[in-house]
Design an enzyme around this catalytic site. Structure first.
Site, short mmCIF file in Angstrom:
data_model
loop_
_atom_site.label_atom_id
_atom_site.label_comp_id
_atom_site.label_asym_id
_atom_site.label_seq_id
_atom_site.Cartn_x
_atom_site.Cartn_y
_atom_site.Cartn_z
N HIS A 9 -4.09 35.30 -33.38
CA HIS A 9 -5.39 35.97 -33.12
C HIS A 9 -5.30 37.41 -33.62
O HIS A 9 -5.61 38.36 -32.90
CB HIS A 9 -5.77 35.94 -31.64
CG HIS A 9 -7.26 36.10 -31.45
ND1 HIS A 9 -7.95 35.55 -30.39
CD2 HIS A 9 -8.21 36.75 -32.19
CE1 HIS A 9 -9.23 35.86 -30.47
NE2 HIS A 9 -9.42 36.58 -31.55
N LEU A 49 -23.30 30.63 -40.07
CA LEU A 49 -23.47 31.52 -41.23
C LEU A 49 -24.05 32.86 -40.76
O LEU A 49 -25.10 33.30 -41.23
CB LEU A 49 -24.36 30.86 -42.29
CG LEU A 49 -24.25 31.47 -43.69
CD1 LEU A 49 -22.91 31.14 -44.33
CD2 LEU A 49 -25.39 30.97 -44.58
N GLY A 50 -23.33 33.49 -39.81
CA GLY A 50 -23.72 34.82 -39.37
C GLY A 50 -23.08 35.87 -40.27
O GLY A 50 -22.85 35.62 -41.44
N ARG A 81 -13.38 30.81 -32.23
CA ARG A 81 -12.68 30.71 -30.95
C ARG A 81 -11.98 29.36 -30.88
O ARG A 81 -12.49 28.38 -31.46
CB ARG A 81 -13.67 30.81 -29.77
CG ARG A 81 -14.15 32.21 -29.46
CD ARG A 81 -13.07 33.05 -28.76
NE ARG A 81 -13.53 34.40 -28.47
CZ ARG A 81 -13.46 35.42 -29.33
NH1 ARG A 81 -12.94 35.25 -30.53
NH2 ARG A 81 -13.89 36.62 -28.96
N GLU A 99 -5.28 30.44 -25.43
CA GLU A 99 -4.51 31.63 -25.76
C GLU A 99 -4.01 32.28 -24.49
O GLU A 99 -4.70 32.26 -23.48
CB GLU A 99 -5.39 32.60 -26.55
CG GLU A 99 -5.64 32.11 -27.96
CD GLU A 99 -6.53 33.05 -28.76
OE1 GLU A 99 -6.52 34.26 -28.50
OE2 GLU A 99 -7.22 32.55 -29.64
N ARG A 140 -27.43 26.98 -36.23
CA ARG A 140 -28.54 26.53 -35.37
C ARG A 140 -29.80 26.31 -36.19
O ARG A 140 -30.49 25.33 -36.05
CB ARG A 140 -28.79 27.56 -34.26
CG ARG A 140 -27.94 27.34 -33.02
CD ARG A 140 -28.10 28.50 -32.07
NE ARG A 140 -27.79 29.77 -32.74
CZ ARG A 140 -27.77 30.95 -32.15
NH1 ARG A 140 -28.05 31.05 -30.86
NH2 ARG A 140 -27.45 32.04 -32.81
#
Lengths: 323, 323
Positions: free
Chosen positions: A288, A161-162, A241, A270, A184
């Site tokens: 991407h 949740l950044g 990612r 990728e 975290r």
């Protein structure tokens, strides 16, 4: 004359690179290592550049900046990457050598969040599949039967949740989704339910959205146990990612219907996408391209230019947080 | 026994019709006119039903309830349509005969609004085109070049700020879009900028979203003048009815790049879609599937059943507003 400009070693070009070059051609000598097949030191030799004169690297997520690369450039002082993540850079090595690592800041935040929501809605309502269907058959043959359920009321578990995760949450609240999250640490400034354990989050979610950086701790954070906990009605969206998910297991789960669907902007290897996915209607593939807008890349180029300016003019450099 | 049940003339079946039938088989004798090629009166004859014993019609938007149909059923008292719109029903004729017309209420509102947003994001960020591209080429060949701009800050002109339009506005505010609208009357309870003229709205918008009902006044409300006012960077999304847009002109504008793109859930001559659109990457086609979820149709079936129950039991009938 050009040879007097400080060299800028370009391991991976940003989009709009030619624009960036033309805007900065009076400042740097561009060394386009990405367009050569030679090993780095041989490439520099062909350019008549001594490794010790290279102080700056420009890269993108597809070209790793390894310990070897860093070791071979004794004067390296800054690595600027045209990406939010820095998992392709040997950060520890940079820290030990006091090399600045500059990632993008908020330039891509809104767009990546938009795409996360778009992928979720697309998978949920089968938009791309419907479009494909209409192009192949015309809409005279409607989709087999109504399926699925309302998006409103769905429990969306956000992993990370950044900045991006927060923007995703804000958008999905407007769709009346119920937001919960794992990260975290618990974020005291939000009221969403926090789960310290990803399996617990998955068990209590209808949707998982991956917005966290890739680190040793988060690699395969969505593994088989998590997918089975999410269950056969669950949707996974990944705008972080590829290696956040055990991709082989994901492919199996999608093929067997052990989860309902997935919207993927990133992949483990990728630029390769598992070919098994091409035939599946319960997956939406995005190359991407989450932040592939002109606005974003203009902003990104400006950010890169400013960072390099600050470094070479020895002004204090504001380092973006390494996430 | 079955013959003693009141007949329900089904001109167009709802999705989940077989479920609806089984749940209501003890209440009505279902007359499946939609599955017969005979003219209505001949069909009724084959069923040994006198036209004057038909008091109720169930239909969907693909089957018109014309003045002829209404005229041939002297005891008709209710038309229930499994749709939000009622443009396929001769409303004036119904009003004159005091025939109840029951449309769906809010059952589809959230889903249609979700799809409107999904189509906009899809066109804006080329999600379906990217998915198609990845399936054909793999993502090793990225999309040609970054294009477009951020969604945040875009001026979204909503045509028809009813229930669905309001829900679309709420969602797009969370994406930091700027909302403006056109409708018959200014809505004093919202702060969005109102345009009494659609061309003015288009001139001041980056996106037009059609959420209004189809009436004589709104047919071709988006015509060539409106499209040219919107301009070559503009996107049109239609979740209302196909004939709100002059489709021939739309196709031309999309092919010539006179507008940037379109997301279409409805078409002028459903179930047909203009074939020229199949080759275009700037359009997303959705086979009138906006509300194609199981939840919605379960809700819709319940609404239909309740309306018919109320009518046949002569309780007071709450008529949905005819929009």
């Amino acid at each position: 004359m050009t040879s007097e400009l400080p060299p800028l070693l370009v391991l991976g070009p940003p989009a709009l690179y030619s624009l960036f070059q033309s805007q900065n051609s009076n400042k740097y000598r561009f060394l386009d290592a990405f367009s050569s097949n030679l090993p780095l030191l041989q490439f520099l030799q062909t350019q008549q550049i001594h490794p010790s004169s290279v102080r700056a690297i420009l890269c993108n997520p597809l070209q790793p900046v390894t310990a070897d690369v860093i070791r071979s450039l004794p004067s390296l002082g800054i690595v600027v990457t045209v990406s939010v993540g820095s998992d392709h850079i040997d950060i520890l090595k940079c820290l030990r050598r006091c090399i600045h690592v500059v990632t993008l800041g908020t330039q891509f935040t809104a767009d990546v969040a938009d795409i996360a929501v778009a992928l979720l809605i697309d998978v949920h309502f089968k938009i791309s599949a419907g479009d494909r269907f209409a192009r192949n058959w015309g809409p005279c043959k409607p989709l087999a039967s109504p399926s699925g359920s309302k998006l409103g009321g769905k429990r969306v578990g956000i992993i990370g949740l950044g900045r991006i995760g927060g923007e995703v949450a804000k958008r999905l609240e407007a769709f009346d989704c119920i937001i919960m999250y794992h990260s975290r640490n618990k974020n005291p400034s939000v009221s969403y339910t926090f789960y310290s354990n990803v399996v617990d989050l998955a068990s209590n979610s209808d949707v998982l959205i991956l917005c966290c950086p890739l680190t040793e701790q988060t690699k395969y954070i969505v593994n088989k146990e998590v997918m089975l906990a999410l269950g056969k009605d669950g949707i996974i969206v990944n705008v972080g990612r590829g290696a956040l998910i055990d991709e082989k297991v994901l492919v199996q789960c999608l093929m067997k219907g052990e989860i309902r669907g997935a919207g993927l902007d990133v992949f483990e290897n990728e630029p390769n996408v598992p070919e098994e996915l091409f035939a599946l209607d319960n997956v939406v593939l995005s190359p991407h391209a989450a932040a592939y807008t002109l606005d974003c890349f203009m902003d990104a180029c400006e950010h890169v230019a400013k960072s390099l300016d600050a470094f070479f003019s020895s002004k204090s450099l504001i380092i973006s947080p390494i996430t």
